[in-house]
Design a protein around this motif. Structure first.
Motif, mmCIF file in Angstrom:
data_model
loop_
_atom_site.group_PDB
_atom_site.id
_atom_site.type_symbol
_atom_site.label_atom_id
_atom_site.label_comp_id
_atom_site.label_asym_id
_atom_site.label_seq_id
_atom_site.Cartn_x
_atom_site.Cartn_y
_atom_site.Cartn_z
ATOM 1 N N ILE A 104 -11.754 8.619 -14.326
ATOM 2 C CA ILE A 104 -11.923 7.933 -13.362
ATOM 3 C C ILE A 104 -10.561 7.042 -12.945
ATOM 4 N N SER A 105 -9.854 6.738 -13.710
ATOM 5 C CA SER A 105 -8.553 6.048 -13.521
ATOM 6 C C SER A 105 -7.671 7.225 -12.686
ATOM 7 N N ASP A 106 -7.829 8.286 -12.904
ATOM 8 C CA ASP A 106 -7.016 9.443 -12.024
ATOM 9 C C ASP A 106 -7.374 9.250 -10.733
ATOM 10 N N ILE A 107 -8.518 9.237 -10.256
ATOM 11 C CA ILE A 107 -9.161 9.078 -9.069
ATOM 12 C C ILE A 107 -8.694 7.692 -8.152
ATOM 13 N N ARG A 108 -8.512 6.473 -9.017
ATOM 14 C CA ARG A 108 -8.123 5.197 -8.428
ATOM 15 C C ARG A 108 -6.641 5.447 -8.112
ATOM 16 N N LYS A 109 -5.806 5.982 -8.888
ATOM 17 C CA LYS A 109 -4.354 6.358 -8.821
ATOM 18 C C LYS A 109 -3.914 7.479 -8.063
ATOM 19 N N LEU A 110 -5.019 8.096 -7.271
ATOM 20 C CA LEU A 110 -4.522 9.399 -6.760
ATOM 21 C C LEU A 110 -3.670 8.948 -5.293
ATOM 22 N N GLY A 111 -2.589 9.488 -5.389
ATOM 23 C CA GLY A 111 -1.517 9.497 -4.360
ATOM 24 C C GLY A 111 -0.870 8.170 -4.131
ATOM 25 N N ASP A 112 -1.032 7.412 -4.883
ATOM 26 C CA ASP A 112 -0.613 5.657 -4.781
ATOM 27 C C ASP A 112 1.039 5.892 -4.641
ATOM 28 N N ASP A 113 1.713 6.632 -5.536
ATOM 29 C CA ASP A 113 3.014 6.711 -5.416
ATOM 30 C C ASP A 113 3.406 7.471 -4.054
ATOM 31 N N GLU A 114 2.910 8.237 -3.489
ATOM 32 C CA GLU A 114 3.226 9.008 -2.319
ATOM 33 C C GLU A 114 3.039 7.966 -1.141
ATOM 34 N N ILE A 115 1.814 7.152 -1.183
ATOM 35 C CA ILE A 115 1.801 6.297 -0.146
ATOM 36 C C ILE A 115 2.817 5.156 -0.125
ATOM 37 N N LYS A 116 3.098 4.699 -1.267
ATOM 38 C CA LYS A 116 4.257 3.751 -1.311
ATOM 39 C C LYS A 116 5.644 4.234 -0.943
ATOM 40 N N ALA A 117 5.837 5.474 -1.163
ATOM 41 C CA ALA A 117 7.155 6.159 -0.845
ATOM 42 C C ALA A 117 7.053 6.336 0.584
ATOM 43 N N ALA A 118 5.848 6.648 1.118
ATOM 44 C CA ALA A 118 5.997 7.128 2.725
ATOM 45 C C ALA A 118 6.109 5.491 3.303
ATOM 46 N N ALA A 119 5.519 4.560 2.953
ATOM 47 C CA ALA A 119 5.513 3.487 3.552
ATOM 48 C C ALA A 119 7.361 2.800 3.663
ATOM 49 N N GLN A 120 7.674 2.876 2.472
ATOM 50 C CA GLN A 120 9.138 2.682 2.177
ATOM 51 C C GLN A 120 9.986 3.213 3.137
ATOM 52 N N VAL A 121 9.775 4.726 3.258
ATOM 53 C CA VAL A 121 10.733 5.509 4.414
ATOM 54 C C VAL A 121 10.401 4.870 5.611
ATOM 55 N N SER A 122 9.080 4.764 5.978
ATOM 56 C CA SER A 122 8.756 4.435 7.319
ATOM 57 C C SER A 122 9.402 3.001 7.821
ATOM 58 N N SER A 123 9.442 2.079 6.730
ATOM 59 C CA SER A 123 10.079 0.844 6.797
ATOM 60 C C SER A 123 11.460 0.933 7.139
ATOM 61 N N ARG A 124 12.194 1.707 6.551
ATOM 62 C CA ARG A 124 13.708 1.803 6.631
ATOM 63 C C ARG A 124 13.973 2.377 8.125
ATOM 64 N N LEU A 125 13.068 3.440 8.593
ATOM 65 C CA LEU A 125 13.570 4.030 9.773
ATOM 66 C C LEU A 125 13.103 3.080 10.905
ATOM 67 N N LEU A 126 12.237 2.183 10.809
ATOM 68 C CA LEU A 126 11.853 1.078 11.741
ATOM 69 C C LEU A 126 12.925 -0.079 11.564
ATOM 70 N N ASP A 127 13.345 -0.281 10.634
ATOM 71 C CA ASP A 127 14.411 -1.478 10.453
ATOM 72 C C ASP A 127 15.818 -0.912 10.927
ATOM 73 N N ARG A 128 15.953 0.386 10.791
ATOM 74 C CA ARG A 128 17.406 0.549 11.334
ATOM 75 C C ARG A 128 17.709 0.153 12.785
ATOM 76 N N PRO A 129 17.031 0.285 13.605
ATOM 77 C CA PRO A 129 17.632 -0.265 15.033
ATOM 78 C C PRO A 129 17.886 -1.680 15.109
ATOM 79 N N VAL A 130 16.923 -2.360 14.395
ATOM 80 C CA VAL A 130 17.363 -3.909 14.229
ATOM 81 C C VAL A 130 18.551 -4.153 13.451
ATOM 82 N N ASN A 131 18.680 -3.340 12.203
ATOM 83 C CA ASN A 131 19.920 -3.436 11.547
ATOM 84 C C ASN A 131 20.957 -3.144 12.232
ATOM 85 N N SER A 132 21.131 -1.933 13.071
ATOM 86 C CA SER A 132 22.287 -1.608 13.753
ATOM 87 C C SER A 132 22.486 -2.676 14.943
ATOM 88 N N MET A 133 21.898 -3.389 15.556
ATOM 89 C CA MET A 133 22.165 -4.266 16.501
ATOM 90 C C MET A 133 22.812 -5.613 15.716
#
Length: 286
Positions: A104-133
């Motif tokens: 059951i624990s396997d189900i609850r943790k399914l893909g958690d690391d990938e969701i976190k990693a994808a969110a971090q990459v998306s945030s860095r990409l979206l932050d780049r224009p603001v940081n560049s300015m």
């Protein structure tokens, strides 16, 4: 049977990011000027500048997102085998066995690391224009910004149109001849040449800085593509697990309603929740 849903593997060759060459019409529209207006301006028929607000980013439906990232036949076969082994193991375990809780624990943790990693990459990409300015290669204090500003000021100071009559006589104290304005202009131009050369060198360094930024962006895109592939695998795995568990629950409801209830509440519920979470994150990434 594997102890958990571990789909770690070498990522397949993803789509290589390529540069986009914008046409004149596309460039005009990107700056808020319709292509027709840009063409009229270029031909001298009209000089009006029409600014329009940019179109909002199109929303990506979750079904479109899952269809945008394909899985090869080998990956599908591997995931099908994982789901089959998992369901067989669940059927053999007692609901009070600690191993059952671990599944059951396997189900609850399914893909958690990938969701976190994808969110971090998306945030860095979206932050780049603001940081560049603010502090990057496009900021006012960057090598590119300061060099372009200095070059503009230097060129303006050498603009012949701002020098008055270059063929007239210069006069000392307003009445004594003191050489021609044209000679003085070229002397000023020669004295500014070293400054212009240093500015151009600064622009060259800024170009290198921009190239590094582009390389970082390409790396982020490659990392995001690999994460999207893994998200798609987890989505497929969860969807197959949903179907398999649903069929299993229907078979045992008549003979073991308590086990069916636990499977439905503690497993099937979280499987369906994971499908929603994973597809939502994939849609954001796409």
């Amino acid at each position: 049977m594997s102890d958990s849903f571990n789909i770690n593997k070498a990522a397949g060759a993803g789509a290589r990011a390529t540069g986009v060459v914008a046409t004149a019409d596309a460039a005009a529209e990107a700056f808020g000027q319709p292509a027709e207006a840009a063409a009229e301006t270029a031909t001298g028929q009209s000089s009006a500048l029409a600014l329009v607000p940019p179109q909002p980013a199109a929303l990506v439906d979750e079904s479109q997102a899952t269809g945008a990232v394909k899985l090869d036949a080998g990956t599908i076969a591997r995931l099908d085998a994982m789901v089959a082994d998992y369901v067989v193991a669940i059927a053999q375990l007692d609901i009070k066995d600690p191993k059952f809780e671990a599944r059951i624990s396997d189900i609850r943790k399914l893909g958690d690391d990938e969701i976190k990693a994808a969110a971090q990459v998306s945030s860095r990409l979206l932050d780049r224009p603001v940081n560049s300015m603010k502090s990057g290669s496009l900021s006012k204090t960057s090598a590119v910004g300061t060099s372009l500003l200095a070059l503009r000021r230097q060129i303006d100071s050498l603009d012949p149109g701002r020098q008055g009559d270059l063929f007239g006589q210069r006069k000392l104290l307003g009445f004594l001849p003191f050489g021609t304005r044209l000679r003085a202009y070229f002397a000023k131009y020669q004295s500014s040449q070293s400054h212009i050369n240093s500015i151009v060198d600064g622009l060259g360094r800024g170009q290198t800085e921009l190239a590094r930024d582009n390389e970082d962006l390409e790396l982020e895109k490659a990392n995001l593509w690999q994460t999207m592939q893994r998200l798609r695998e987890f989505i497929y795995l969860a969807q197959k697990l949903d179907a398999s568990l649903t069929a299993r629950i229907k078979k045992i409801e008549a003979t073991d309603p308590e086990r069916a209830r636990i499977l439905k509440e503690d497993m099937l519920f979280y499987v369906r929740q994971k499908v929603q979470d994973l597809t939502a994150q994939l849609a954001v990434d796409v």
